[in-house]
Design a protein around this motif. Structure first.
Motif, PDB file in Angstrom:
ATOM      1  N   ARG A   1      39.755  46.552  21.433  1.00  0.00           N
ATOM      2  CA  ARG A   1      38.669  47.780  21.789  1.00  0.00           C
ATOM      3  C   ARG A   1      38.967  48.502  23.755  1.00  0.00           C
ATOM      4  O   ARG A   1      38.320  47.851  23.812  1.00  0.00           O
ATOM      5  CB  ARG A   1      36.935  47.481  21.844  1.00  0.00           C
ATOM      6  N   TRP A   2      39.206  49.583  23.297  1.00  0.00           N
ATOM      7  CA  TRP A   2      39.345  50.037  25.070  1.00  0.00           C
ATOM      8  C   TRP A   2      37.636  51.356  25.213  1.00  0.00           C
ATOM      9  O   TRP A   2      38.298  52.357  24.108  1.00  0.00           O
ATOM     10  CB  TRP A   2      40.270  51.090  24.730  1.00  0.00           C
ATOM     11  N   PHE A   3      37.454  51.318  26.223  1.00  0.00           N
ATOM     12  CA  PHE A   3      37.454  52.338  26.707  1.00  0.00           C
ATOM     13  C   PHE A   3      37.256  52.669  28.180  1.00  0.00           C
ATOM     14  O   PHE A   3      38.093  52.604  28.930  1.00  0.00           O
ATOM     15  CB  PHE A   3      34.907  51.400  26.996  1.00  0.00           C
ATOM     16  N   VAL A   4      37.365  54.226  28.198  1.00  0.00           N
ATOM     17  CA  VAL A   4      37.931  55.054  29.185  1.00  0.00           C
ATOM     18  C   VAL A   4      36.824  55.060  29.911  1.00  0.00           C
ATOM     19  O   VAL A   4      36.319  56.402  29.296  1.00  0.00           O
ATOM     20  CB  VAL A   4      39.075  56.270  28.615  1.00  0.00           C
ATOM     21  N   VAL A   5      37.193  55.197  31.865  1.00  0.00           N
ATOM     22  CA  VAL A   5      36.582  56.310  32.696  1.00  0.00           C
ATOM     23  C   VAL A   5      36.760  56.818  33.328  1.00  0.00           C
ATOM     24  O   VAL A   5      37.929  55.939  33.953  1.00  0.00           O
ATOM     25  CB  VAL A   5      35.689  55.139  33.221  1.00  0.00           C
ATOM     26  N   GLY A   6      36.483  57.780  33.915  1.00  0.00           N
ATOM     27  CA  GLY A   6      38.350  58.494  34.795  1.00  0.00           C
ATOM     28  C   GLY A   6      37.219  60.029  35.401  1.00  0.00           C
ATOM     29  O   GLY A   6      36.153  60.470  34.698  1.00  0.00           O
TER      30      GLY A   6
ATOM     31  N   ARG B   1      26.974  48.894  25.340  1.00  0.00           N
ATOM     32  CA  ARG B   1      27.303  49.404  24.374  1.00  0.00           C
ATOM     33  C   ARG B   1      28.385  49.398  23.195  1.00  0.00           C
ATOM     34  O   ARG B   1      27.940  48.655  21.902  1.00  0.00           O
ATOM     35  CB  ARG B   1      26.179  50.388  24.377  1.00  0.00           C
ATOM     36  N   SER B   2      29.318  49.933  24.337  1.00  0.00           N
ATOM     37  CA  SER B   2      30.044  49.677  22.754  1.00  0.00           C
ATOM     38  C   SER B   2      31.016  48.174  22.755  1.00  0.00           C
ATOM     39  O   SER B   2      32.140  48.385  21.696  1.00  0.00           O
ATOM     40  CB  SER B   2      31.577  50.355  23.958  1.00  0.00           C
ATOM     41  N   ALA B   3      31.148  48.150  23.607  1.00  0.00           N
ATOM     42  CA  ALA B   3      31.071  46.604  23.343  1.00  0.00           C
ATOM     43  C   ALA B   3      33.149  46.303  23.589  1.00  0.00           C
ATOM     44  O   ALA B   3      33.516  45.326  22.510  1.00  0.00           O
ATOM     45  CB  ALA B   3      31.004  45.756  21.652  1.00  0.00           C
ATOM     46  N   ALA B   4      32.916  46.988  24.232  1.00  0.00           N
ATOM     47  CA  ALA B   4      34.772  46.504  24.672  1.00  0.00           C
ATOM     48  C   ALA B   4      35.380  45.498  25.162  1.00  0.00           C
ATOM     49  O   ALA B   4      34.153  45.416  26.072  1.00  0.00           O
ATOM     50  CB  ALA B   4      35.364  48.329  25.685  1.00  0.00           C
ATOM     51  N   ASP B   5      36.149  45.622  24.853  1.00  0.00           N
ATOM     52  CA  ASP B   5      37.794  44.552  24.804  1.00  0.00           C
ATOM     53  C   ASP B   5      37.815  44.861  26.610  1.00  0.00           C
ATOM     54  O   ASP B   5      38.290  44.209  27.564  1.00  0.00           O
ATOM     55  CB  ASP B   5      38.373  44.110  24.505  1.00  0.00           C
TER      56      ASP B   5
ATOM     57  N   GLY C   1      27.806  42.314  35.469  1.00  0.00           N
ATOM     58  CA  GLY C   1      28.263  41.448  35.301  1.00  0.00           C
ATOM     59  C   GLY C   1      29.606  41.236  33.875  1.00  0.00           C
ATOM     60  O   GLY C   1      29.681  41.023  33.497  1.00  0.00           O
ATOM     61  N   LEU C   2      29.833  43.125  34.285  1.00  0.00           N
ATOM     62  CA  LEU C   2      31.073  42.760  33.412  1.00  0.00           C
ATOM     63  C   LEU C   2      31.763  42.338  33.230  1.00  0.00           C
ATOM     64  O   LEU C   2      33.011  42.830  32.302  1.00  0.00           O
ATOM     65  CB  LEU C   2      31.266  45.054  32.825  1.00  0.00           C
ATOM     66  N   HIS C   3      32.365  42.172  34.483  1.00  0.00           N
ATOM     67  CA  HIS C   3      33.527  41.675  35.239  1.00  0.00           C
ATOM     68  C   HIS C   3      33.927  40.402  34.252  1.00  0.00           C
ATOM     69  O   HIS C   3      35.076  39.803  34.202  1.00  0.00           O
ATOM     70  CB  HIS C   3      33.659  41.926  36.504  1.00  0.00           C
ATOM     71  N   HIS C   4      33.245  39.970  33.744  1.00  0.00           N
ATOM     72  CA  HIS C   4      32.787  38.333  32.852  1.00  0.00           C
ATOM     73  C   HIS C   4      33.437  39.067  31.662  1.00  0.00           C
ATOM     74  O   HIS C   4      33.975  38.239  30.853  1.00  0.00           O
ATOM     75  CB  HIS C   4      31.989  37.787  32.899  1.00  0.00           C
ATOM     76  N   ARG C   5      32.979  40.050  31.111  1.00  0.00           N
ATOM     77  CA  ARG C   5      33.238  40.880  29.339  1.00  0.00           C
ATOM     78  C   ARG C   5      34.601  41.324  29.271  1.00  0.00           C
ATOM     79  O   ARG C   5      34.975  40.936  28.306  1.00  0.00           O
ATOM     80  CB  ARG C   5      31.037  41.600  29.072  1.00  0.00           C
ATOM     81  N   ALA C   6      34.345  41.928  29.567  1.00  0.00           N
ATOM     82  CA  ALA C   6      35.888  42.890  29.406  1.00  0.00           C
ATOM     83  C   ALA C   6      36.934  43.404  31.062  1.00  0.00           C
ATOM     84  O   ALA C   6      36.128  43.855  32.312  1.00  0.00           O
ATOM     85  CB  ALA C   6      34.963  44.278  29.122  1.00  0.00           C
ATOM     86  N   LEU C   7      37.435  43.529  30.449  1.00  0.00           N
ATOM     87  CA  LEU C   7      39.410  43.735  31.604  1.00  0.00           C
ATOM     88  C   LEU C   7      38.732  44.875  32.142  1.00  0.00           C
ATOM     89  O   LEU C   7      38.705  46.144  30.897  1.00  0.00           O
ATOM     90  CB  LEU C   7      40.576  42.631  31.018  1.00  0.00           C
ATOM     91  N   ARG C   8      39.824  45.244  33.480  1.00  0.00           N
ATOM     92  CA  ARG C   8      39.584  46.773  33.780  1.00  0.00           C
ATOM     93  C   ARG C   8      41.153  46.728  33.831  1.00  0.00           C
ATOM     94  O   ARG C   8      42.241  46.133  34.961  1.00  0.00           O
ATOM     95  CB  ARG C   8      38.900  46.666  35.512  1.00  0.00           C
TER      96      ARG C   8
ATOM     97  N   ASN D   1      39.510  39.846  36.674  1.00  0.00           N
ATOM     98  CA  ASN D   1      39.399  40.472  36.053  1.00  0.00           C
ATOM     99  C   ASN D   1      40.236  41.751  36.273  1.00  0.00           C
ATOM    100  O   ASN D   1      39.987  42.575  35.081  1.00  0.00           O
ATOM    101  CB  ASN D   1      38.799  40.115  34.905  1.00  0.00           C
ATOM    102  N   LEU D   2      40.809  41.782  36.845  1.00  0.00           N
ATOM    103  CA  LEU D   2      40.808  43.569  37.187  1.00  0.00           C
ATOM    104  C   LEU D   2      42.257  43.890  36.972  1.00  0.00           C
ATOM    105  O   LEU D   2      43.108  42.924  38.115  1.00  0.00           O
ATOM    106  CB  LEU D   2      40.646  44.356  38.411  1.00  0.00           C
ATOM    107  N   TRP D   3      43.393  44.525  36.617  1.00  0.00           N
ATOM    108  CA  TRP D   3      44.495  44.472  36.153  1.00  0.00           C
ATOM    109  C   TRP D   3      45.206  46.239  37.061  1.00  0.00           C
ATOM    110  O   TRP D   3      43.715  46.797  36.655  1.00  0.00           O
ATOM    111  CB  TRP D   3      44.786  44.406  34.905  1.00  0.00           C
TER     112      TRP D   3
END
Length: 350
Positions: free
Chosen positions: A140-145, A191-195, A217-224, A244-246
């Protein structure tokens, strides 16, 4: 061709969100120019850079560069600037002077006389998403740009790529250039529960987002994953916010090849240890100057029509290794790296 100097407009961000890596762009280009001049220049002419701030409104930047071309003040254009600037500038100078665009971008540029050294989504983003889907189970991807052509077009590509990797895009948000408050975006991501979050933000905007992302605290839940993240932006973000940043790119300062290590040594010897951090985005401007020299040297001319006929098979050796031009785009290896405090740890060639 009778003048002793060949003047290149170096269009780079010296203000605005992308200004954080502008100094690295300028020094990398200056290193390329000094090395070429030390070996006789191009067609027997010394190169000279004329910096132009590419961080302003696209119409203003394009008008300034077009005016320089119109009065014969510049013989070529090179530089990193956002696609919104390129979209306005390219038609105005098409066929008049060679234009080497060095930014990673959305792909599809075919304006005559425009040559591209930057990465495109099919070669950069798709394999990175595929690898992370396999190694980290990202579905599950979330896009922010930022809200302009490169993030919008890349986000459309990401929809297709996510499906090809067995996943989906579960949300997307686009923000104006210069945004500092990401509270609403972060709540949407939560809310999106993105991976994973595909981050298509420029310069300082990415820095503000990364800091807020970690504070939330999202850096522990979903990588970037970012296809626009350099060493200067990493330092500005701070070690605590890079977990967790790529990133995917054609060059990283930590690239342990003979060509890259030699380049880093020459950069440090030329500008000193206190110089702006050598970065993937800044290094692209070194590539741009070298590609221009290879094109002109092969064609024995600055005439755009002659370059198009003779220059498309240009080859040169640079920090990224052997670089070849295919059509009007360079072919180059792409790497996936994970942020490690203030450096990138390269984990794979894509």
């Amino acid at each position: 061709m009778s003048r002793e100097e060949l003047t290149v407009a170096l269009v780079i961000p010296l203000s605005g969100p992308a200004g954080v890596f502008g100094p690295s762009c300028e020094l990398s280009a200056r290193l390329a120019v000094s090395e070429l001049n030390d070996t006789g220049g191009v067609l027997g002419r010394r190169l000279r850079l004329l910096p132009v701030d590419g961080g302003g409104p696209p119409e203003r930047v394009a008008a300034e560069v077009e005016a320089l071309v119109a009065i014969g003040a510049v013989d070529a254009v090179v530089g990193w600037h956002i696609s919104a600037v390129r979209k306005v500038l390219a038609p105005r100078i098409a066929g008049r002077v060679p234009y080497v665009y060095t930014a990673q971008y959305e792909g599809g540029e075919r304006t005559p006389g425009v040559f591209v050294t930057g990465e495109t989504p099919a070669r950069q983003l798709l394999p990175a998403m595929r690898l992370l889907a396999g190694s980290h189970g990202v579905r599950r991807w979330f896009v922010v740009g930022n809200d302009y052509v490169w993030p919008r077009a890349t986000a459309r590509a990401a929809l297709r790529y996510a499906r090809a990797c067995g996943g989906s895009v579960c949300g997307q948000e686009f923000v104006a250039l210069g945004t500092e408050d990401y509270s609403g975006v972060l709540r949407a991501i939560e809310r999106s529960a993105a991976d994973a979050v595909l981050m298509l933000l420029i310069g300082a905007d990415a820095v503000h987002f990364n800091r807020a992302y970690a504070s939330f605290g999202l850096h522990h839940r979903a990588l970037r994953l970012s296809t626009h993240m350099d060493e200067n932006m990493l330092m500005a973000t701070g070690a605590a916010a890079t977990e967790n940043l790529w990133a995917a790119a054609g060059y990283f300062e930590t690239l342990a090849t003979a060509e890259s290590l030699d380049f880093s040594g020459r950069y440090a010897a030329r500008f000193g240890t206190q110089a702006p951090v050598l970065s993937s985005l800044g290094e692209s401007c070194y590539e741009g100057v070298r590609l221009l020299a290879a094109l002109v040297g092969r064609a024995h001319s600055l005439d755009v029509r002659t370059l198009l006929r003779a220059g498309r098979a240009a080859v040169y050796e640079g920090p990224r290794g052997t670089v070849r031009l295919h059509g009007n785009h360079v072919e180059q290896p792409i790497y996936l790296a994970r942020a490690d405090a203030f450096d990138f740890d390269i984990v794979a060639q894509l």
